[in-house]
Design a protein around this motif. Sequence first.
Motif, short mmCIF file in Angstrom:
data_model
loop_
_atom_site.label_atom_id
_atom_site.label_comp_id
_atom_site.label_asym_id
_atom_site.label_seq_id
_atom_site.Cartn_x
_atom_site.Cartn_y
_atom_site.Cartn_z
N SER A 228 23.83 26.70 126.02
CA SER A 228 25.01 26.13 126.66
C SER A 228 25.17 24.65 126.35
CB SER A 228 24.93 26.32 128.18
OG SER A 228 23.82 25.60 128.72
N GLY A 229 24.04 23.97 126.09
CA GLY A 229 24.11 22.54 125.80
C GLY A 229 24.48 22.25 124.37
N ASN A 230 23.74 22.83 123.44
CA ASN A 230 24.02 22.65 122.01
C ASN A 230 23.56 23.91 121.30
OD1 ASN A 230 23.78 22.00 119.19
ND2 ASN A 230 23.83 19.83 119.74
N ARG A 231 24.49 24.67 120.78
CA ARG A 231 24.18 25.99 120.23
C ARG A 231 23.36 25.91 118.95
NH1 ARG A 231 28.29 28.15 116.53
NH2 ARG A 231 29.72 26.48 115.91
N HIS A 232 23.17 24.70 118.40
CA HIS A 232 22.37 24.54 117.19
C HIS A 232 20.94 24.12 117.49
CE1 HIS A 232 26.02 24.87 114.76
NE2 HIS A 232 26.59 24.01 115.60
N SER A 233 20.60 23.90 118.78
CA SER A 233 19.32 23.26 119.13
C SER A 233 18.19 24.26 119.35
CB SER A 233 19.51 22.38 120.36
OG SER A 233 19.88 23.18 121.49
N GLU A 234 18.14 25.31 118.57
CA GLU A 234 17.05 26.28 118.72
C GLU A 234 15.70 25.64 118.41
OE1 GLU A 234 18.03 30.38 117.13
OE2 GLU A 234 19.60 29.18 116.14
N PRO A 235 14.62 26.10 119.07
CA PRO A 235 14.59 27.11 120.12
C PRO A 235 15.09 26.55 121.45
CG PRO A 235 12.39 26.24 119.77
CD PRO A 235 13.26 25.62 118.73
N PHE A 236 15.70 27.41 122.24
CA PHE A 236 16.32 26.97 123.50
C PHE A 236 15.26 26.94 124.60
CE2 PHE A 236 20.04 29.30 121.45
CZ PHE A 236 20.55 28.15 120.87
N ASP A 237 14.44 25.89 124.58
CA ASP A 237 13.33 25.78 125.53
C ASP A 237 13.59 24.77 126.64
OD1 ASP A 237 13.20 23.47 124.07
OD2 ASP A 237 11.09 23.67 123.48
N GLY A 238 14.81 24.24 126.70
CA GLY A 238 15.16 23.32 127.78
C GLY A 238 14.65 21.90 127.60
N THR A 239 14.19 21.54 126.42
CA THR A 239 13.70 20.17 126.19
C THR A 239 14.80 19.16 126.46
OG1 THR A 239 12.15 20.94 124.51
CG2 THR A 239 12.68 18.60 124.50
N THR A 240 14.52 18.13 127.25
CA THR A 240 15.52 17.13 127.61
C THR A 240 15.17 15.79 126.96
OG1 THR A 240 14.26 16.64 129.61
CG2 THR A 240 16.09 18.19 129.83
N CYS A 241 16.08 14.85 127.10
CA CYS A 241 15.88 13.51 126.54
C CYS A 241 14.97 12.68 127.45
CB CYS A 241 17.21 12.80 126.36
SG CYS A 241 18.21 13.48 125.02
N ARG A 242 14.13 11.86 126.82
CA ARG A 242 13.22 10.99 127.56
C ARG A 242 13.10 9.66 126.85
NH1 ARG A 242 7.53 13.49 128.80
NH2 ARG A 242 7.48 11.54 129.99
N ASN A 243 13.13 8.61 127.63
CA ASN A 243 12.87 7.26 127.11
C ASN A 243 13.90 6.87 126.04
OD1 ASN A 243 11.40 4.94 127.37
ND2 ASN A 243 9.76 5.54 125.99
N VAL A 244 15.12 6.65 126.49
CA VAL A 244 16.24 6.32 125.61
C VAL A 244 16.80 4.95 126.01
CG1 VAL A 244 18.53 7.00 124.82
CG2 VAL A 244 16.81 8.76 125.31
N THR A 245 16.99 4.08 125.04
CA THR A 245 17.60 2.77 125.28
C THR A 245 18.91 2.69 124.52
OG1 THR A 245 15.51 1.63 125.65
CG2 THR A 245 17.37 0.28 124.96
N ILE A 246 19.98 2.31 125.24
CA ILE A 246 21.32 2.13 124.65
C ILE A 246 21.71 0.69 124.96
CG2 ILE A 246 23.72 2.91 124.69
CD1 ILE A 246 22.63 5.63 125.76
#
Length: 304
Positions: A228-246
């Motif tokens: 549902s988040g990004n159909r190209h991001s296999e495997p769909f293991d629910g990995t989220t973003c961590r430690n991001v600076t903008i």
Amino acid sequence: MRGNIVKALTLIAAIVTVTAYAGNSSSVAEAAPKTKKTVTVEPSGDESGCLDFNEIAAYSEEGGYKIILSPGTYYINGQLRLNSNTYLKADGAKIIEVQNGSRLITQPYDRNGYKQRKGYDSVHDITIDGGTWAGTKKFADYGVNIKNGQKTGPNVINFWHARNITIKNLCVYNAVNAHLIELCGVKNARIIGCHIGCRKTKDGSLKRGCSKGDIYRGAIQLDFCSKSGNRHSEPFDGTTCRNVTIKDNYIWYRTGIQIANDSSKTTNDVKVKDNILRCKYAWTNVSMRKARGFKESGNKRKKY
């Protein structure tokens, strides 16, 4: 004697301070690609996009190269896939996507078992430094994805299941119902000193790019690895973003920064600092507030 003791204590305190800073997980160090060779690419002038694409891709897909794009205009017919330990430097270069509905920069996908690499183990230590990157203004000629009743276009720059990604000092613009930069399940990322959603003209002024799409198409999207988040991001293991600076970016887009709502509770350590936000919506506030360790400071708003 006493003076020597004071000096020793001062030195120890300094070492402790440096060590504590280096071990602080909230600081994001710049990606450090280990490149084995530097190559310089010249623009071919081929507007079909085949020659420039093939020349750059020969090095980017292998990884381990510092690739310098000489000043000039490049035409890309496809997706530049950057493998681990790639430093792509493009000062003075303009790179134009000529394939409808195509990403411009992403990572290896269909080969070498990348679909099986879970967590943050797909690609790592990639830096994109400088350049003006123009995405497509049109949907793909066939096979367009439909989401929530709308056609969705390609993100211009997109990484997933990755770590140590630095995007700096570049201009990126033009998207059709998509994001300009999407990080999906990425740990330790920096987006620094960029113009996002606009480009610099010859006289130094800024011109806005194409930005068709609904309010939830943020210029920068932080998502998680799911169908549902990004159909190209296999495997769909629910990995989220961590430690991001903008930090220190100029963002001219309807919505500036977005954390996907479904992943917001598990997205961790996002710092948004000293950006100029020329946006109707700076970010999607509900999802940002849910994210753990979300901090924003020094950002300035400009009329959209």
